[in-house]
Structure formats: C-alpha cells, structure tokens
Design a protein around this motif. Structure first.
Motif, short mmCIF file in Angstrom:
data_model
loop_
_atom_site.label_atom_id
_atom_site.label_comp_id
_atom_site.label_asym_id
_atom_site.label_seq_id
_atom_site.Cartn_x
_atom_site.Cartn_y
_atom_site.Cartn_z
N ALA A 95 0.77 -1.18 0.00
CA ALA A 95 -0.11 0.06 0.06
C ALA A 95 0.83 1.18 0.05
CB ALA A 95 -0.82 -0.07 1.14
N LYS A 96 0.65 2.04 -1.07
CA LYS A 96 1.38 3.35 -1.16
C LYS A 96 0.46 4.66 -1.14
CE LYS A 96 5.24 1.32 -0.94
NZ LYS A 96 6.30 1.30 0.16
N ALA A 97 0.81 5.34 -0.46
CA ALA A 97 -0.17 6.91 -0.52
C ALA A 97 0.60 8.09 -0.11
CB ALA A 97 -1.25 6.69 0.52
N ARG A 98 0.01 9.12 -0.13
CA ARG A 98 0.70 10.35 0.43
C ARG A 98 -0.38 10.90 1.34
NH1 ARG A 98 0.32 14.51 -4.84
NH2 ARG A 98 -1.64 13.72 -5.54
N ALA A 99 0.01 11.71 2.33
CA ALA A 99 -0.98 12.21 3.25
C ALA A 99 -0.21 13.67 4.04
CB ALA A 99 -0.84 11.11 4.52
N MET A 100 -1.37 14.47 4.31
CA MET A 100 -1.11 15.54 4.96
C MET A 100 -1.19 15.54 6.57
SD MET A 100 -0.72 17.17 2.11
CE MET A 100 -0.84 18.82 2.46
N PHE A 101 -0.25 15.95 7.17
CA PHE A 101 -0.61 15.73 8.92
C PHE A 101 -0.47 17.17 9.60
CE2 PHE A 101 1.32 11.77 7.24
CZ PHE A 101 0.76 10.85 7.86
N PRO A 102 -1.40 17.32 10.41
CA PRO A 102 -1.78 18.55 10.99
C PRO A 102 -0.69 19.25 11.80
CG PRO A 102 -2.57 16.75 12.61
CD PRO A 102 -2.16 16.18 11.14
N SER A 103 0.47 18.62 12.23
CA SER A 103 1.72 19.37 12.60
C SER A 103 2.97 18.99 12.22
CB SER A 103 1.44 19.12 14.23
OG SER A 103 1.81 17.91 14.69
N ALA A 104 3.03 17.56 11.73
CA ALA A 104 4.43 17.01 11.15
C ALA A 104 4.96 17.88 9.76
CB ALA A 104 4.32 15.55 10.88
N PHE A 105 4.13 18.58 9.41
CA PHE A 105 4.51 19.46 8.25
C PHE A 105 5.54 20.65 8.68
CE2 PHE A 105 1.07 22.10 9.49
CZ PHE A 105 1.57 23.33 9.22
N LEU A 106 5.28 20.98 9.96
CA LEU A 106 6.25 22.04 10.60
C LEU A 106 7.68 21.76 10.47
CD1 LEU A 106 3.57 23.43 13.00
CD2 LEU A 106 4.43 24.59 11.02
N LEU A 107 8.24 20.51 10.52
CA LEU A 107 9.41 20.39 10.66
C LEU A 107 10.20 20.66 9.33
CD1 LEU A 107 8.25 18.23 12.88
CD2 LEU A 107 10.20 16.78 12.35
N SER A 108 11.61 21.24 9.70
CA SER A 108 12.07 21.92 8.53
C SER A 108 13.02 20.69 7.93
CB SER A 108 13.07 22.98 8.90
OG SER A 108 13.87 22.62 10.10
N HIS A 109 13.68 21.12 6.71
CA HIS A 109 14.24 19.92 5.96
C HIS A 109 15.95 20.01 6.62
CE1 HIS A 109 16.29 17.76 3.07
NE2 HIS A 109 17.09 18.74 2.72
#
Length: 475
Positions: free
Chosen positions: A185-199
């Motif tokens: 199973a492969k997908a892409r998802a948006m998360f409410p706070s994890a997106f805030l981590l910098s690269h």
C-alpha cells in the motif's frame, strides 16, 4: 526557513515527539491503479471489484477503507459518480491517463472538505503553498493547469473554487505531503503538525507510519539539544547532492544549503564522486555544489565535466540500474563491475546496487545464506559494511536503514566465523570477538526496529534479531 520546530528541552535519541492521524490522504504521486480505500494495487480488468456507485476500483467489498475518513467516503463517492469519473478507468487506458486520474483524488478530497469537513480544510489552507513561486515555474504551473485545474473546472464543472484556489491546494500538497505506506500500500498524506518540521539532508529524526491507520510516528534518531531545530529529510538521503537538490527544488521550491549540500565531499562520504575519465587517479567533484550549473573538476589533474554532461551521465546510469531486477544478483554485480572505473565506491548509484545485494544475498534461491560460497558471504559482508559506513554519517543514530543493514550484516559474520573456526582457520579469540560483534549488531538492530509499528516488516525483523539473541544466550 519559514516556520519550523525547535526542541524546548534536551531530547534523547528514541523519544517519540509526534504521533498523529492524517488530516488528508490519497494515492501516491504517479500512482497506478490502487484501491481508493486502502491503496493496495488493483487491476482494471472486468473481474476487479468496483464501487457499486462510482465504479472506481476497490480491493473488495470488505475493504476497511470504504466509508472511512482515510479512505473512500460517501461524499467522495457521490462526487465521482456525478462526474462519471471512472469512464476512462479501463484495461486499455494508457498508463499516463491512469496516473493523471489518480493524481486528482487527493486534491478532490481536500476541496470537498470545505463543505464536509471545514475545520480540516482550514488546517490544510494554512500550510505553505509557495503559490507565487509556482506561478513563475511555467512547466510546473502548466502541468497542474492541464491535469488538475482544467479537469475539475472545465470538464467536471466543480463549483465554489477559482483556478487559484485549486493551484494553491496543489501547491500545499507538493510542499507538505508525506509519502507513506507499508508493504504494497502506497499513499501520500497531510498531517496537522508534522509538516512544520524543517528539512536537513542529515536529519535528526526518523518517521514511520502505521500499516493500517496510516498515522505517522516521528521520533528523534539522535540527541537534540534545547533550541536546536527538529529536522527531517524531504528527499531520499542516499542520493547525491546534485540530484537531491534538484528533486527538492522541483517539488518543494527551495535550494537546500545545508552542511552536507555545501560540502563537495558530502561530509567525506563521497557519495557523488566520479573517477576521473582522464587520469583515472583523481576524484571528480563539483567545484561549487550550491550552484547546479557549476563544473565538476578532478582533484588530481585539469579534467573538467560540465553540469549538463554530468546530469546526462547520471540519468543514463540511473536508468540502466532501474532496468535491473532488484533480485538479479548477476545483473547488479555486473553493474558494479561495469562502472567501477566511472563511479567511486561510495557513489549513491553503487550504494543503491549494494543495498539490493545486501538484501538478496542469503535470501533467494541459489544464494541462501548456508549454501553460499565463502566468496559470496565475504561479498555480502563487505557491501553491508560499505553501506553502513555511509549511513552512519548521513542517517546516524536510531534510524530504520541502520537497523536493517545491521541485521543483514550479522548473518555473514556469524556464518563465516563458524566456518572458519570449524576449519581451524581462525583462533578461538578471533571467533569470540566476531561473536561479540554479531551480538552488538543484533542488539542495536532489535532496539531500532522494534520501535517500528507491530506487524510491519521492520518490526518482524527486530523480533527476529531478538530471537537470534535468545538463541545465542545473549539477550
């Protein structure tokens, strides 16, 4: 850097810092036909089960994702049915058309939230879209205009949204989504706070997702000091700087300038270095890795290679490597031999081939661990050590890749040591020293991999490491 997270206290390696469910989820980018409920591959044949209303393929009538917030909801089904959207999902459809149809799903789900889940929609709208930069990128803008915006507004007559609204959501997805999925199973998802981590290209966290709920679990992979940024990698860590930076700019619209990207040797790993085509002795590296157009120069002679020529070479070799079945030992070994005078031993393309060989040696017919020749066992050990040396720098600490390769490394050391002691080719002290290394590898592998979700392949490998330690009496 925009918004980012920092530690408000000293964090130890292995601490869980985020665990949350997706706010939106859909098929992975460039997805072929998958179930809209659980994202496992499906067929487009007449025998494939399909939703009785919208006619999109599903794995079965009992799929756990039917009617679920993370799967095929009733309001999505109604929308897809009204638009007769499954009309092109037939066995004779081109792969490009299939991928474009599945690329619509996540934007549709987010847009439908404006009516059905307004709180979730607003949580997504506050995420960065880089809409101004996207407008300046004609290729990117035209791609989404054609396959997403025009499809929704002109063909499916979606109401309540402007072209810019839809482009903004496409930007939010590109910038903030996580590629997730266990097993098939492969997908892409948006998360409410994890997106805030910098690269960072040498991140200080590791993340995984649950194979059934798709919730994300993010933990520290090494110690993080108070006020230090908490980072993850937006790109594949084992890719060279030239391609890694290009990938991030294409999707995330920024040029990374981290310590690794700034160093022509990539923190002394040399996972981008070439063998000089002129003197054969020197290593060819970028003279300015933060400039994609910079020349690459030999450190031993005057030889130079232009950026365009480098890109052409990397694409050619990458395509050749991807054409080799990852279980084809002879093919992978042939690739390493063929380009040993072109790529340095730690080059990322060689590391990719070696990683595949680390996994297949000892596991497939003709190369089962107890049937392998001494030469093949030594080869597996060498590839594991080569790989681990680089991973210890680029993905240090409690990272999944380190756990996996340490588990792979313990087997050749154990088997080789046993054979050598039986034939009196090593001393008892040497044997005991090797067994201590095996135990250390198994312990660290167990400690890393048992942090993965229960039921995942990684967790089961961690359990196998623990069982091996028990069998050795070294738990």
């Amino acid at each position: 850097m925009g918004r980012y997270l920092v530690a408000n206290r000293n964090l130890n390696a292995g601490e869980n810092i985020i665990q949350e469910s997706p706010v939106a989820i859909g098929p992975a980018a460039n997805s072929e036909a998958v179930c809209l409920g659980c994202y496992i591959p499906v067929k487009l044949s007449l025998s494939q089960y399909r939703c009785s209303d919208c006619k999109w393929p599903l794995c079965s009538a009992d799929c756990r994702g039917i009617g679920h917030v993370n799967g095929h909801t009733e309001y999505e089904c109604k929308f897809l049915k009204e638009k007769n959207s499954a009309v092109d999902l037939i066995a004779t459809a081109t792969l490009t058309k299939i991928k474009h149809l599945y690329e619509l799903i996540l934007p549709i789900r987010i847009l439908l939230m404006k009516t059905h889940k307004p709180d979730s929609y607003e949580r997504i709208r506050v995420m960065e879209s880089h809409i101004k930069l996207r407008k300046l990128n004609k290729i990117l803008w035209d791609h989404y205009q054609e396959i997403i915006v025009n499809k929704l507004l002109k063909e499916w007559n979606l109401e309540g949204f402007s072209e810019e609204d839809i482009h903004t959501i496409c930007g939010v997805i590109d910038v903030n989504c996580f590629e997730i999925g266990q097993k098939s199973a492969k997908a892409r998802a948006m998360f409410p706070s994890a997106f805030l981590l910098s690269h960072d290209c040498v991140p200080n966290t590791s993340h995984t997702d649950h194979p059934e709920t798709f919730s994300i679990m993010l933990r520290t992979s090494k110690r993080i000091k108070k006020n230090e940024p908490i980072t993850l990698s937006y790109a594949y860590t084992l890719q060279g700087t030239f391609k890694r930076r290009d990938f991030m700019h294409a999707g995330k619209l920024f040029w990374c300038q981290c310590e690794r990207c700034s160093d022509p040797t990539e923190l002394k790993t040399d996972c981008s270095a070439l063998v000089c085509a002129e003197c054969s002795k020197g290593s060819v590296r970028s003279i300015d890795p933060l400039d994609q157009d910079a020349d690459w120069k030999c450190d031993n002679c005057a030889y130079k290679l232009g950026a365009k020529s480098l890109e052409s070479l990397l694409d050619k070799l990458n395509n050749e490597l991807e054409s080799i079945d990852p279980h084809n030992v002879a093919g992978l070994e042939g690739f390493l031999k063929k380009y040993q005078n072109t790529l340095r031993p730690n080059h990322y393309l060689f590391l990719s081939a070696k990683y595949s060989l680390c996994q297949v040696y000892g596991r497939i017919d003709g190369y089962l661990i107890h049937e392998m020749s001494l030469e093949d066992i030594k080869r597996k050990e060498k590839y594991c050590r080569d790989f681990l040396t680089v991973i210890d720098v680029l993905e240090p600490g409690l990272t999944r890749l380190r756990g996996l390769i340490m588990y792979e490394l313990h087997a050749p050391i154990m088997v080789l040591s046993t054979r050598l002691i039986q034939n009196k080719l090593i001393t008892r002290n040497d044997f005991q020293r090797n067994i201590k290394e095996v135990a250390r590898l198994l312990r660290e592998s167990r400690d890393i991999l048992k942090m993965e979700p229960e039921g995942s392949n990684e967790y089961m490998m961690g359990q196998a490491a623990e069982d091996a330690l028990k069998g050795m009496g070294m738990v």
